[in-house]
Design a protein around this motif. Structure first.
Motif, PDB file in Angstrom:
ATOM      1  N   UNK A  68      -8.645   9.091  -8.137  1.00 36.04           N
ATOM      2  CA  UNK A  68      -9.879   8.289  -8.157  1.00 36.04           C
ATOM      3  C   UNK A  68      -9.700   6.937  -7.477  1.00 36.04           C
ATOM      4  N   UNK A  69      -8.437   6.508  -7.273  1.00 36.79           N
ATOM      5  CA  UNK A  69      -8.251   5.193  -6.624  1.00 36.79           C
ATOM      6  C   UNK A  69      -7.701   5.339  -5.203  1.00 36.79           C
ATOM      7  N   UNK A  70      -7.745   6.567  -4.666  1.00 36.06           N
ATOM      8  CA  UNK A  70      -7.321   6.727  -3.259  1.00 36.06           C
ATOM      9  C   UNK A  70      -8.307   5.945  -2.392  1.00 36.06           C
ATOM     10  N   UNK A  83       0.884  -1.176   0.000  1.00 37.95           N
ATOM     11  CA  UNK A  83       0.000   0.000   0.000  1.00 37.95           C
ATOM     12  C   UNK A  83       0.916   1.219   0.000  1.00 37.95           C
ATOM     13  N   UNK A  84       0.536   2.226  -0.747  1.00 38.07           N
ATOM     14  CA  UNK A  84       1.336   3.452  -0.774  1.00 38.07           C
ATOM     15  C   UNK A  84       0.642   4.537   0.027  1.00 38.07           C
ATOM     16  N   UNK A 133      -2.742  10.332   2.049  1.00 36.33           N
ATOM     17  CA  UNK A 133      -3.572   9.442   1.229  1.00 36.33           C
ATOM     18  C   UNK A 133      -3.009   8.027   1.183  1.00 36.33           C
ATOM     19  N   UNK A 134      -3.890   7.082   0.993  1.00 38.48           N
ATOM     20  CA  UNK A 134      -3.459   5.687   0.865  1.00 38.48           C
ATOM     21  C   UNK A 134      -4.025   5.089  -0.423  1.00 38.48           C
ATOM     22  N   UNK A 135      -3.116   4.472  -1.194  1.00 44.76           N
ATOM     23  CA  UNK A 135      -3.548   3.757  -2.404  1.00 44.76           C
ATOM     24  C   UNK A 135      -3.128   2.299  -2.252  1.00 44.76           C
ATOM     25  N   UNK A 140      -2.535  -1.207  -9.735  1.00 44.74           N
ATOM     26  CA  UNK A 140      -2.192  -2.059 -10.889  1.00 44.74           C
ATOM     27  C   UNK A 140      -3.402  -2.229 -11.811  1.00 44.74           C
ATOM     28  N   UNK A 141      -4.584  -2.536 -11.219  1.00 43.59           N
ATOM     29  CA  UNK A 141      -5.780  -2.757 -12.043  1.00 43.59           C
ATOM     30  C   UNK A 141      -6.144  -1.506 -12.834  1.00 43.59           C
ATOM     31  N   UNK A 142      -6.085  -0.363 -12.157  1.00 44.16           N
ATOM     32  CA  UNK A 142      -6.433   0.909 -12.798  1.00 44.16           C
ATOM     33  C   UNK A 142      -5.493   1.161 -13.991  1.00 44.16           C
TER      34      UNK A 142
END
Ligand SMILES: Cc1cc2nc3c(=O)[nH]c(=O)nc-3n(C[C@H](O)[C@H](O)[C@H](O)COP(=O)(O)OP(=O)(O)OC[C@H]3O[C@@H](n4cnc5c(N)ncnc54)[C@H](O)[C@@H]3O)c2cc1C
Length: 387
Positions: free
Chosen positions: A70-72, A57-58, A98-100, A106-108
Protein backbone atom coordinates in the motif's frame (compact mmCIF):
# COMPACT_ATOMS: atom_id res chain seq x y z
CA UNK A 1 3.90 -22.85 20.72
CA UNK A 2 5.30 -19.77 22.51
CA UNK A 3 8.08 -20.33 25.09
CA UNK A 4 7.10 -20.50 28.82
CA UNK A 5 7.69 -17.41 30.94
CA UNK A 6 11.31 -16.79 31.91
CA UNK A 7 12.30 -16.67 35.64
CA UNK A 8 13.64 -13.09 35.20
CA UNK A 9 10.33 -11.57 34.19
CA UNK A 10 9.03 -8.57 36.07
CA UNK A 11 8.66 -4.81 35.79
CA UNK A 12 10.90 -3.43 33.03
CA UNK A 13 11.58 -6.87 31.54
CA UNK A 14 10.64 -7.54 27.93
CA UNK A 15 9.92 -10.65 25.93
CA UNK A 16 11.58 -9.10 22.90
CA UNK A 17 13.71 -6.03 22.30
CA UNK A 18 14.08 -4.79 18.76
CA UNK A 19 17.29 -2.83 18.58
CA UNK A 20 17.21 -0.44 15.61
CA UNK A 21 13.99 0.87 14.03
CA UNK A 22 15.25 0.81 10.46
CA UNK A 23 14.18 -1.45 7.63
CA UNK A 24 14.90 -4.75 9.43
CA UNK A 25 13.62 -3.81 12.92
CA UNK A 26 10.39 -2.32 11.58
CA UNK A 27 9.81 -5.09 9.03
CA UNK A 28 10.17 -7.75 11.72
CA UNK A 29 7.90 -5.89 14.13
CA UNK A 30 5.25 -5.26 11.46
CA UNK A 31 5.25 -8.95 10.52
CA UNK A 32 4.90 -9.88 14.21
CA UNK A 33 1.96 -7.49 14.56
CA UNK A 34 0.42 -8.74 11.31
CA UNK A 35 0.52 -12.34 12.59
CA UNK A 36 -1.54 -11.32 15.69
CA UNK A 37 0.33 -14.04 17.67
CA UNK A 38 2.36 -11.74 19.91
CA UNK A 39 -0.29 -9.49 21.48
CA UNK A 40 0.48 -10.97 24.93
CA UNK A 41 4.23 -10.31 24.59
CA UNK A 42 5.95 -7.19 25.91
CA UNK A 43 8.08 -5.70 23.14
CA UNK A 44 10.46 -2.74 23.22
CA UNK A 45 11.58 -0.93 20.05
CA UNK A 46 14.64 1.33 20.36
CA UNK A 47 16.45 3.68 18.01
CA UNK A 48 18.65 6.74 18.32
CA UNK A 49 16.51 8.63 15.78
CA UNK A 50 12.82 9.36 15.54
CA UNK A 51 12.81 8.19 11.91
CA UNK A 52 11.06 11.28 10.57
CA UNK A 53 13.37 11.92 7.60
CA UNK A 54 13.17 10.61 4.05
CA UNK A 55 16.70 9.22 4.39
CA UNK A 56 16.52 6.57 1.61
CA UNK A 57 14.38 4.98 -1.07
CA UNK A 58 14.15 1.22 -1.41
CA UNK A 59 13.86 -0.44 -4.80
CA UNK A 60 13.25 -4.16 -5.15
CA UNK A 61 11.26 -6.54 -7.32
CA UNK A 62 8.51 -8.97 -6.39
CA UNK A 63 5.86 -10.90 -8.27
CA UNK A 64 3.17 -10.77 -5.58
CA UNK A 65 1.95 -7.85 -3.46
CA UNK A 66 4.00 -7.76 -0.24
CA UNK A 67 3.14 -6.48 3.26
CA UNK A 68 4.14 -2.94 2.25
CA UNK A 69 2.31 -2.83 -1.10
CA UNK A 70 0.00 0.00 0.00
CA UNK A 71 2.98 2.36 0.35
CA UNK A 72 4.69 1.51 -2.94
CA UNK A 73 5.41 4.96 -4.39
CA UNK A 74 5.92 3.83 -7.98
CA UNK A 75 6.40 0.56 -9.85
CA UNK A 76 7.63 -0.47 -13.29
CA UNK A 77 7.47 -3.69 -15.34
CA UNK A 78 9.96 -2.54 -18.02
CA UNK A 79 13.63 -1.88 -17.27
CA UNK A 80 16.36 -0.61 -19.58
CA UNK A 81 19.91 -1.90 -19.65
CA UNK A 82 22.61 0.05 -21.56
CA UNK A 83 26.32 -0.15 -22.21
CA UNK A 84 28.24 1.81 -24.87
CA UNK A 85 27.29 -0.58 -27.68
CA UNK A 86 24.28 -2.55 -26.49
CA UNK A 87 20.81 -1.67 -25.15
CA UNK A 88 17.91 -3.88 -24.14
CA UNK A 89 14.46 -3.23 -22.69
CA UNK A 90 13.75 -5.99 -20.17
CA UNK A 91 10.08 -6.91 -19.73
CA UNK A 92 9.99 -8.42 -16.26
CA UNK A 93 6.31 -9.43 -15.78
CA UNK A 94 5.08 -11.03 -13.52
CA UNK A 95 7.72 -9.19 -11.48
CA UNK A 96 7.29 -5.51 -10.75
CA UNK A 97 10.23 -3.29 -9.88
CA UNK A 98 8.92 -1.29 -6.92
CA UNK A 99 10.02 1.81 -5.06
CA UNK A 100 9.19 2.66 -1.46
CA UNK A 101 10.23 6.01 0.01
CA UNK A 102 11.87 5.82 3.44
CA UNK A 103 9.56 8.40 5.02
CA UNK A 104 6.41 6.59 3.83
CA UNK A 105 7.78 3.33 5.27
CA UNK A 106 8.65 4.88 8.66
CA UNK A 107 5.31 6.74 8.96
CA UNK A 108 3.31 3.66 7.97
CA UNK A 109 5.13 1.42 10.48
CA UNK A 110 5.10 3.88 13.39
CA UNK A 111 1.37 4.62 12.90
CA UNK A 112 0.65 0.91 13.35
CA UNK A 113 3.20 0.40 16.15
CA UNK A 114 1.83 3.34 18.21
CA UNK A 115 -1.61 1.65 18.24
CA UNK A 116 -0.24 -1.49 19.96
CA UNK A 117 -0.60 -1.56 23.76
CA UNK A 118 2.12 -4.21 24.20
CA UNK A 119 4.86 -2.26 22.41
CA UNK A 120 7.01 0.42 24.07
CA UNK A 121 9.19 2.86 22.15
CA UNK A 122 12.41 4.37 23.42
CA UNK A 123 14.70 6.79 21.60
CA UNK A 124 18.36 6.88 22.68
CA UNK A 125 21.80 5.60 21.81
CA UNK A 126 22.29 1.86 22.24
CA UNK A 127 25.78 1.45 23.69
CA UNK A 128 26.03 -2.26 24.12
CA UNK A 129 24.20 -5.55 23.74
CA UNK A 130 25.05 -8.65 25.74
CA UNK A 131 23.76 -12.16 25.90
CA UNK A 132 23.74 -14.36 28.99
CA UNK A 133 22.42 -17.86 29.34
CA UNK A 134 18.76 -17.12 29.70
CA UNK A 135 18.44 -13.43 28.87
CA UNK A 136 19.82 -10.66 26.71
CA UNK A 137 20.55 -7.11 27.87
CA UNK A 138 20.82 -3.83 26.06
CA UNK A 139 22.40 -0.66 27.44
CA UNK A 140 20.71 2.51 26.20
CA UNK A 141 21.86 5.95 27.39
CA UNK A 142 23.61 4.24 30.33
CA UNK A 143 20.55 2.19 31.40
CA UNK A 144 20.41 -1.60 31.15
CA UNK A 145 17.22 -3.29 29.95
CA UNK A 146 16.74 -7.08 29.86
CA UNK A 147 14.66 -9.35 27.66
CA UNK A 148 14.30 -12.95 26.52
CA UNK A 149 15.64 -12.12 23.05
CA UNK A 150 17.13 -9.09 21.31
CA UNK A 151 16.78 -8.63 17.56
CA UNK A 152 19.68 -6.40 16.62
CA UNK A 153 20.19 -4.39 13.43
CA UNK A 154 22.87 -2.01 14.77
CA UNK A 155 26.40 -2.35 13.42
CA UNK A 156 28.66 -1.43 16.35
CA UNK A 157 31.93 -1.80 14.45
CA UNK A 158 33.10 -2.76 10.99
CA UNK A 159 33.77 -6.52 10.95
CA UNK A 160 37.31 -7.89 10.93
CA UNK A 161 37.81 -9.64 7.61
CA UNK A 162 39.24 -13.12 7.22
CA UNK A 163 41.20 -14.44 4.24
CA UNK A 164 39.27 -14.16 0.93
CA UNK A 165 36.72 -11.84 2.53
CA UNK A 166 36.12 -8.51 0.80
CA UNK A 167 34.46 -5.30 1.90
CA UNK A 168 33.56 -3.09 -1.03
CA UNK A 169 31.30 -0.07 -0.84
CA UNK A 170 28.30 0.48 -3.02
CA UNK A 171 28.08 4.25 -2.87
CA UNK A 172 25.70 6.47 -4.73
CA UNK A 173 24.46 9.98 -5.05
CA UNK A 174 21.01 10.57 -6.48
CA UNK A 175 19.26 13.70 -7.70
CA UNK A 176 15.55 14.03 -8.23
CA UNK A 177 15.34 16.35 -11.21
CA UNK A 178 12.50 18.17 -12.90
CA UNK A 179 12.82 18.99 -16.59
CA UNK A 180 11.10 21.84 -18.44
CA UNK A 181 9.88 19.61 -21.29
CA UNK A 182 8.57 16.03 -21.30
CA UNK A 183 11.56 13.75 -21.33
CA UNK A 184 11.01 10.52 -19.37
CA UNK A 185 8.72 7.58 -20.08
CA UNK A 186 7.14 6.93 -16.64
CA UNK A 187 6.46 3.29 -17.63
CA UNK A 188 10.15 2.44 -18.19
CA UNK A 189 12.90 2.68 -15.57
CA UNK A 190 16.64 2.22 -16.20
CA UNK A 191 18.19 -0.52 -14.09
CA UNK A 192 21.79 -0.07 -15.23
CA UNK A 193 23.36 2.39 -17.65
CA UNK A 194 27.12 1.86 -18.09
CA UNK A 195 27.59 4.64 -20.67
CA UNK A 196 30.30 6.40 -18.63
CA UNK A 197 33.93 6.03 -17.55
CA UNK A 198 34.67 2.75 -15.74
CA UNK A 199 38.22 3.48 -14.66
CA UNK A 200 37.54 3.68 -10.89
CA UNK A 201 35.64 0.35 -10.82
CA UNK A 202 32.08 -0.69 -11.72
CA UNK A 203 30.19 2.58 -12.32
CA UNK A 204 26.64 3.01 -13.57
CA UNK A 205 23.52 5.15 -13.36
CA UNK A 206 19.97 4.04 -12.68
CA UNK A 207 16.90 6.13 -13.41
CA UNK A 208 13.51 5.91 -11.74
CA UNK A 209 11.04 8.14 -13.62
CA UNK A 210 8.03 9.40 -11.63
CA UNK A 211 6.43 11.31 -14.53
CA UNK A 212 7.38 12.64 -17.96
CA UNK A 213 9.23 15.53 -16.32
CA UNK A 214 10.48 14.11 -12.99
CA UNK A 215 12.92 11.31 -12.18
CA UNK A 216 15.44 10.06 -9.63
CA UNK A 217 18.85 9.70 -11.28
CA UNK A 218 21.37 7.79 -9.19
CA UNK A 219 25.13 7.65 -9.90
CA UNK A 220 26.48 4.43 -8.37
CA UNK A 221 29.91 2.86 -7.86
CA UNK A 222 31.14 -0.47 -6.45
CA UNK A 223 34.60 0.47 -5.13
CA UNK A 224 36.77 0.41 -2.03
CA UNK A 225 36.79 4.16 -1.40
CA UNK A 226 34.31 7.02 -1.61
CA UNK A 227 34.62 9.98 -4.00
CA UNK A 228 34.63 13.63 -2.95
CA UNK A 229 31.18 15.26 -2.81
CA UNK A 230 32.04 17.31 -5.92
CA UNK A 231 32.91 14.20 -7.96
CA UNK A 232 29.41 12.74 -7.61
CA UNK A 233 27.79 16.03 -8.61
CA UNK A 234 30.07 16.43 -11.61
CA UNK A 235 29.33 12.86 -12.78
CA UNK A 236 25.58 13.43 -12.44
CA UNK A 237 25.80 16.73 -14.36
CA UNK A 238 27.84 15.08 -17.14
CA UNK A 239 25.48 12.13 -17.42
CA UNK A 240 22.37 14.31 -17.58
CA UNK A 241 23.91 16.65 -20.18
CA UNK A 242 25.97 14.28 -22.30
CA UNK A 243 24.15 10.93 -22.15
CA UNK A 244 20.54 11.98 -21.59
CA UNK A 245 21.10 15.28 -23.48
CA UNK A 246 18.95 17.28 -21.09
CA UNK A 247 20.20 20.86 -20.67
CA UNK A 248 17.38 22.47 -18.77
CA UNK A 249 16.40 20.97 -15.42
CA UNK A 250 16.35 21.69 -11.70
CA UNK A 251 17.43 19.45 -8.82
CA UNK A 252 14.52 19.24 -6.36
CA UNK A 253 15.93 16.67 -3.92
CA UNK A 254 19.00 14.50 -3.43
CA UNK A 255 20.14 11.39 -1.56
CA UNK A 256 23.48 9.87 -0.72
CA UNK A 257 24.04 6.34 0.49
CA UNK A 258 26.61 3.68 1.21
CA UNK A 259 25.79 -0.03 1.29
CA UNK A 260 28.48 -2.50 2.38
CA UNK A 261 29.12 -5.25 -0.18
CA UNK A 262 30.89 -7.97 1.76
CA UNK A 263 31.11 -11.73 1.82
CA UNK A 264 32.07 -11.54 5.51
CA UNK A 265 29.84 -13.96 7.39
CA UNK A 266 28.02 -11.87 9.98
CA UNK A 267 26.97 -14.18 12.82
CA UNK A 268 23.20 -14.50 12.55
CA UNK A 269 22.79 -15.19 16.29
CA UNK A 270 24.80 -15.49 19.51
CA UNK A 271 22.89 -16.95 22.42
CA UNK A 272 19.89 -14.71 22.86
CA UNK A 273 20.87 -12.00 20.39
CA UNK A 274 19.63 -12.46 16.83
CA UNK A 275 21.19 -10.25 14.19
CA UNK A 276 18.84 -8.98 11.50
CA UNK A 277 19.11 -6.69 8.46
CA UNK A 278 22.51 -5.81 7.05
CA UNK A 279 24.18 -6.89 10.31
CA UNK A 280 22.37 -10.21 10.03
CA UNK A 281 23.86 -10.84 6.58
CA UNK A 282 20.71 -9.82 4.66
CA UNK A 283 22.51 -7.53 2.20
CA UNK A 284 23.34 -9.49 -0.93
CA UNK A 285 27.10 -9.12 -1.22
CA UNK A 286 27.25 -8.84 -4.99
CA UNK A 287 24.38 -6.38 -5.52
CA UNK A 288 23.66 -4.54 -2.27
CA UNK A 289 19.94 -5.41 -2.54
CA UNK A 290 18.60 -5.96 0.98
CA UNK A 291 14.93 -4.98 1.25
CA UNK A 292 13.42 -8.22 -0.08
CA UNK A 293 15.93 -10.41 1.83
CA UNK A 294 14.89 -8.59 5.02
CA UNK A 295 11.23 -9.34 4.29
CA UNK A 296 11.96 -13.05 3.74
CA UNK A 297 14.17 -13.26 6.84
CA UNK A 298 11.54 -11.50 9.01
CA UNK A 299 8.82 -13.87 7.76
CA UNK A 300 11.02 -16.88 8.60
CA UNK A 301 11.81 -15.59 12.11
CA UNK A 302 8.12 -14.90 12.84
CA UNK A 303 7.05 -18.30 11.58
CA UNK A 304 9.83 -20.02 13.59
CA UNK A 305 8.77 -18.12 16.74
CA UNK A 306 5.16 -19.12 16.26
CA UNK A 307 6.05 -22.77 15.64
CA UNK A 308 8.79 -23.32 18.23
CA UNK A 309 8.83 -20.32 20.56
CA UNK A 310 12.44 -19.73 19.51
CA UNK A 311 13.73 -17.38 16.81
CA UNK A 312 16.70 -19.40 15.58
CA UNK A 313 16.80 -20.32 11.90
CA UNK A 314 18.69 -23.10 10.19
CA UNK A 315 21.79 -21.90 8.34
CA UNK A 316 20.93 -20.94 4.74
CA UNK A 317 22.57 -22.53 1.70
CA UNK A 318 26.12 -21.39 1.10
CA UNK A 319 25.81 -21.83 -2.70
CA UNK A 320 24.75 -18.23 -3.29
CA UNK A 321 27.33 -16.99 -0.78
CA UNK A 322 29.96 -18.72 -2.88
CA UNK A 323 28.70 -17.07 -6.11
CA UNK A 324 28.67 -13.68 -4.37
CA UNK A 325 32.24 -14.25 -3.15
CA UNK A 326 33.41 -15.01 -6.68
CA UNK A 327 31.85 -11.83 -8.04
CA UNK A 328 33.31 -9.78 -5.18
CA UNK A 329 36.73 -11.26 -5.94
CA UNK A 330 36.34 -10.15 -9.59
CA UNK A 331 35.13 -6.67 -8.59
CA UNK A 332 37.78 -6.19 -5.91
CA UNK A 333 40.67 -7.18 -8.18
CA UNK A 334 39.04 -5.33 -11.14
CA UNK A 335 39.44 -8.35 -13.41
CA UNK A 336 36.44 -7.37 -15.52
CA UNK A 337 34.52 -4.15 -16.10
CA UNK A 338 30.81 -3.79 -15.29
CA UNK A 339 29.65 -4.30 -18.91
CA UNK A 340 31.96 -7.32 -19.30
CA UNK A 341 30.15 -8.95 -16.38
CA UNK A 342 26.55 -7.81 -16.83
CA UNK A 343 26.04 -7.52 -20.63
CA UNK A 344 26.48 -11.28 -21.32
CA UNK A 345 24.02 -12.13 -18.53
CA UNK A 346 21.46 -9.67 -19.90
CA UNK A 347 22.00 -10.77 -23.52
CA UNK A 348 21.75 -14.51 -22.96
CA UNK A 349 19.14 -14.93 -20.22
CA UNK A 350 15.48 -14.18 -19.65
CA UNK A 351 15.13 -11.26 -17.19
CA UNK A 352 12.84 -13.34 -14.94
CA UNK A 353 15.55 -16.05 -14.64
CA UNK A 354 18.16 -13.42 -13.81
CA UNK A 355 15.92 -11.84 -11.13
CA UNK A 356 15.23 -15.26 -9.56
CA UNK A 357 18.99 -15.93 -9.51
CA UNK A 358 19.63 -12.56 -7.85
CA UNK A 359 16.93 -13.43 -5.30
CA UNK A 360 18.87 -16.63 -4.39
CA UNK A 361 15.78 -18.57 -5.49
CA UNK A 362 17.01 -20.34 -8.65
CA UNK A 363 17.72 -24.06 -8.91
CA UNK A 364 21.25 -25.40 -9.49
CA UNK A 365 20.42 -26.10 -13.16
CA UNK A 366 19.16 -22.53 -13.58
CA UNK A 367 22.32 -21.22 -11.87
CA UNK A 368 24.51 -23.14 -14.30
CA UNK A 369 22.72 -21.58 -17.27
CA UNK A 370 23.35 -18.05 -15.92
CA UNK A 371 26.94 -18.89 -14.96
CA UNK A 372 27.66 -20.35 -18.42
CA UNK A 373 26.83 -16.96 -19.97
CA UNK A 374 29.73 -15.32 -18.09
CA UNK A 375 33.37 -15.04 -19.33
CA UNK A 376 34.62 -18.45 -18.16
CA UNK A 377 38.32 -17.91 -17.45
CA UNK A 378 38.28 -15.00 -14.97
CA UNK A 379 35.30 -16.52 -13.13
CA UNK A 380 36.95 -19.94 -12.98
CA UNK A 381 40.18 -18.46 -11.58
CA UNK A 382 38.21 -16.45 -8.99
CA UNK A 383 36.19 -19.55 -8.05
CA UNK A 384 39.37 -21.57 -7.44
CA UNK A 385 40.74 -18.72 -5.27
CA UNK A 386 37.54 -18.57 -3.24
CA UNK A 387 37.49 -22.33 -2.71
C1 LIG B 1 20.48 5.47 0.95
C2 LIG B 1 20.27 3.99 0.86
C3 LIG B 1 19.48 3.46 -0.14
C4 LIG B 1 19.27 2.08 -0.22
N1 LIG B 1 18.50 1.59 -1.24
C5 LIG B 1 18.25 0.27 -1.30
C6 LIG B 1 17.40 -0.25 -2.30
O1 LIG B 1 16.96 0.48 -3.19
N2 LIG B 1 17.12 -1.57 -2.29
C7 LIG B 1 17.59 -2.41 -1.33
O2 LIG B 1 17.26 -3.62 -1.35
N3 LIG B 1 18.44 -1.96 -0.40
C8 LIG B 1 18.78 -0.65 -0.34
N4 LIG B 1 19.59 -0.16 0.64
C9 LIG B 1 20.24 -1.16 1.53
C10 LIG B 1 19.37 -1.58 2.71
O3 LIG B 1 18.10 -1.97 2.27
C11 LIG B 1 19.20 -0.49 3.72
O4 LIG B 1 20.44 -0.06 4.21
C12 LIG B 1 18.32 -0.92 4.89
O5 LIG B 1 17.90 0.24 5.53
C13 LIG B 1 19.03 -1.88 5.83
O6 LIG B 1 18.19 -2.14 6.91
P1 LIG B 1 18.75 -2.33 8.38
O7 LIG B 1 17.58 -2.40 9.28
O8 LIG B 1 19.76 -3.39 8.40
O9 LIG B 1 19.54 -0.97 8.68
P2 LIG B 1 18.92 0.47 8.90
O10 LIG B 1 17.70 0.63 8.10
O11 LIG B 1 20.04 1.42 8.68
O12 LIG B 1 18.48 0.45 10.44
C14 LIG B 1 19.40 0.50 11.50
C15 LIG B 1 18.79 1.39 12.56
O13 LIG B 1 19.66 1.39 13.70
C16 LIG B 1 19.69 2.71 14.23
N5 LIG B 1 20.93 2.83 14.98
C17 LIG B 1 22.20 2.76 14.50
N6 LIG B 1 23.09 2.86 15.51
C18 LIG B 1 22.36 3.01 16.64
C19 LIG B 1 22.69 3.14 18.02
N7 LIG B 1 23.97 3.09 18.46
N8 LIG B 1 21.68 3.28 18.92
C20 LIG B 1 20.37 3.28 18.50
N9 LIG B 1 20.00 3.14 17.22
C21 LIG B 1 20.98 3.00 16.32
C22 LIG B 1 19.60 3.62 13.02
O14 LIG B 1 19.12 4.90 13.36
C23 LIG B 1 18.65 2.83 12.12
O15 LIG B 1 17.31 3.25 12.30
C24 LIG B 1 19.84 1.21 0.74
C25 LIG B 1 20.65 1.76 1.74
C26 LIG B 1 20.87 3.11 1.79
C27 LIG B 1 21.78 3.64 2.88
Amino acid sequence: MIEPKSPFKGEGYYDFIISGAGCAGLSLLLQMIDSKKFTDKKILLVDKEEKNKNDRTWCFWESEPGLFNSIVFKQWSKLWYHDNVYSKLLEIDPYKYKMIRGIDFYNYCFDIIRMQKNIDLQFGKVENIESENQKATLTIDGKKIASDYIFNSILFKRPELKKQEYYLLQHFKGWIIETDCSFFNPGEATMMDFRMEQKGGVTFVYIMPFSETKALIEYTLFTENLLTAGNYDEALRNYINQVLKIDSYKVVDEEFGIIPMTNHRFGSAYNRVINIGTVGGQTKASTGYTFKFIQKNSAEIVSQLIRTGKPFLNKSSSRFHFYDSILLNILYHRKLSGPEIFTPIIKKNKPQDMLRFLDNESSLTEDLKIISSLPILPFLKAAIKQL
